[in-house]
Design a protein around this motif. Structure first.
Motif, PDB file in Angstrom:
ATOM      1  N   LEU A  72       0.805  -1.226   0.000  1.00 24.44           N
ATOM      2  CA  LEU A  72       0.000   0.000   0.000  1.00 24.44           C
ATOM      3  C   LEU A  72       0.837   1.275   0.000  1.00 24.44           C
ATOM      4  CD1 LEU A  72      -2.693  -1.138   2.574  1.00 24.44           C
ATOM      5  CD2 LEU A  72      -3.110  -0.617   0.152  1.00 24.44           C
ATOM      6  N   PHE A  73       1.982   1.232   0.629  1.00 21.90           N
ATOM      7  CA  PHE A  73       2.772   2.449   0.842  1.00 21.90           C
ATOM      8  C   PHE A  73       4.098   2.427   0.108  1.00 21.90           C
ATOM      9  CE2 PHE A  73       5.601   5.198   3.383  1.00 21.90           C
ATOM     10  CZ  PHE A  73       4.888   6.372   3.318  1.00 21.90           C
ATOM     11  N   GLY A  74       4.772   1.275   0.135  1.00 18.75           N
ATOM     12  CA  GLY A  74       6.092   1.189  -0.475  1.00 18.75           C
ATOM     13  C   GLY A  74       7.110   2.012   0.294  1.00 18.75           C
ATOM     14  N   GLY A  75       8.142   2.386  -0.380  1.00 19.89           N
ATOM     15  CA  GLY A  75       9.183   3.206   0.226  1.00 19.89           C
ATOM     16  C   GLY A  75      10.194   2.380   0.989  1.00 19.89           C
ATOM     17  N   PRO A  76      11.430   2.844   0.997  1.00 16.13           N
ATOM     18  CA  PRO A  76      12.503   2.063   1.624  1.00 16.13           C
ATOM     19  C   PRO A  76      12.312   1.842   3.115  1.00 16.13           C
ATOM     20  CG  PRO A  76      13.338   4.183   0.859  1.00 16.13           C
ATOM     21  CD  PRO A  76      11.943   4.053   0.349  1.00 16.13           C
ATOM     22  N   GLN A  77      11.744   2.806   3.844  1.00 17.02           N
ATOM     23  CA  GLN A  77      11.600   2.604   5.280  1.00 17.02           C
ATOM     24  C   GLN A  77      10.569   1.518   5.579  1.00 17.02           C
ATOM     25  OE1 GLN A  77      13.808   3.998   7.373  1.00 17.02           O
ATOM     26  NE2 GLN A  77      12.973   2.613   8.899  1.00 17.02           N
ATOM     27  N   MET A  78       9.480   1.495   4.819  1.00  7.25           N
ATOM     28  CA  MET A  78       8.483   0.442   5.042  1.00  7.25           C
ATOM     29  C   MET A  78       9.063  -0.919   4.647  1.00  7.25           C
ATOM     30  SD  MET A  78       5.537   0.079   6.425  1.00  7.25           S
ATOM     31  CE  MET A  78       4.724   1.667   6.403  1.00  7.25           C
ATOM     32  N   VAL A  79       9.872  -0.944   3.606  1.00  2.31           N
ATOM     33  CA  VAL A  79      10.539  -2.189   3.222  1.00  2.31           C
ATOM     34  C   VAL A  79      11.489  -2.627   4.336  1.00  2.31           C
ATOM     35  CG1 VAL A  79      12.133  -3.245   1.558  1.00  2.31           C
ATOM     36  CG2 VAL A  79      10.254  -1.795   0.742  1.00  2.31           C
ATOM     37  N   ALA A  80      12.171  -1.674   4.953  1.00  4.95           N
ATOM     38  CA  ALA A  80      13.051  -2.013   6.087  1.00  4.95           C
ATOM     39  C   ALA A  80      12.236  -2.595   7.237  1.00  4.95           C
ATOM     40  CB  ALA A  80      13.823  -0.783   6.546  1.00  4.95           C
ATOM     41  N   HIS A  81      11.053  -2.043   7.475  1.00  6.95           N
ATOM     42  CA  HIS A  81      10.186  -2.605   8.517  1.00  6.95           C
ATOM     43  C   HIS A  81       9.820  -4.055   8.178  1.00  6.95           C
ATOM     44  CE1 HIS A  81       9.984   1.214  10.445  1.00  6.95           C
ATOM     45  NE2 HIS A  81       9.168   1.773   9.582  1.00  6.95           N
ATOM     46  N   LEU A  82       9.577  -4.325   6.906  1.00 10.93           N
ATOM     47  CA  LEU A  82       9.291  -5.699   6.499  1.00 10.93           C
ATOM     48  C   LEU A  82      10.514  -6.587   6.739  1.00 10.93           C
ATOM     49  CD1 LEU A  82       7.463  -7.854   5.252  1.00 10.93           C
ATOM     50  CD2 LEU A  82       8.203  -7.042   2.982  1.00 10.93           C
ATOM     51  N   GLY A  83      11.697  -6.068   6.458  1.00 10.23           N
ATOM     52  CA  GLY A  83      12.919  -6.826   6.750  1.00 10.23           C
ATOM     53  C   GLY A  83      13.020  -7.168   8.223  1.00 10.23           C
ATOM     54  N   HIS A  84      12.659  -6.218   9.078  1.00  8.09           N
ATOM     55  CA  HIS A  84      12.647  -6.485  10.516  1.00  8.09           C
ATOM     56  C   HIS A  84      11.614  -7.550  10.858  1.00  8.09           C
ATOM     57  CE1 HIS A  84      11.208  -5.928  14.644  1.00  8.09           C
ATOM     58  NE2 HIS A  84      12.501  -5.869  14.900  1.00  8.09           N
TER      59      HIS A  84
END
Length: 173
Positions: A72-84
């Motif tokens: 829904l949002f994308g962006g590197p920070q949200m992707v980093a949250h997914l990595g976490h």
């Protein structure tokens, strides 16, 4: 704010966040599920629900919610949250793939160091997590202001470098 605008998805999502980071994880899950009934496409509600699930020892549900937030949002920070979320759920290869993707992206545009620190912390790579937290401080990332209360930083708190980091940030007690 909820008193004045009880149907605001953002206010409801932020209340869920406050419950989660305040340790009221069951209440957070209920609040965020209700928020998503108001607005199913609110990325922050999916993200905070992901965190609440992780904190309730439901890491797989947390991964699913964080995947929705990324879609829904994308962006590197949200992707980093997914990595976490992946790392916290024990999906090491997926977390490492995100680290690789973010590293490559970082050669082209800004990627906040705080996200790298969280992923490394969840992978129990404490030395590497502190390297990235120090970078986040040096780059004056706004994320570091949450270091003292962010539950994702928990794996780092027993390390003496954590108190030094809080002192550097002016957050030591």
């Amino acid at each position: 704010a909820l008193h004045f605008d009880p149907l605001s998805p953002n206010v409801n999502s932020n209340l869920g966040w406050a419950y989660a980071w305040g340790g009221e994880t069951g209440q957070a899950v209920e609040q965020l599920q209700a928020t998503l009934r108001l607005q199913p496409s609110l990325p922050t509600a999916h993200f905070w629900l992901s965190e609440a699930y992780r904190m309730c020892s439901m890491p797989e549900e947390g991964v699913l919610e964080c995947q929705k937030a990324v879609r829904l949002f994308g962006g590197p920070q949200m992707v980093a949250h997914l990595g976490h979320a992946y790392a916290a759920a024990g999906h090491e290869s997926e977390a490492r793939a995100i680290l690789d993707d973010l590293t490559a992206l970082g050669t082209k545009r800004y990627v906040a160091s705080y996200g790298f620190a969280l992923i490394h912390g969840a992978l129990k790579e404490i030395d590497e997590a502190f390297v990235w937290l120090d970078r986040a401080c040096d780059e004056r990332s706004w994320w570091v202001m949450w270091t003292r209360i962010d539950p994702r930083v928990e794996p780092l708190r027993a390390d003496p470098r954590y108190q030094r980091l809080l002192s550097k940030l002016g957050l030591a007690t």
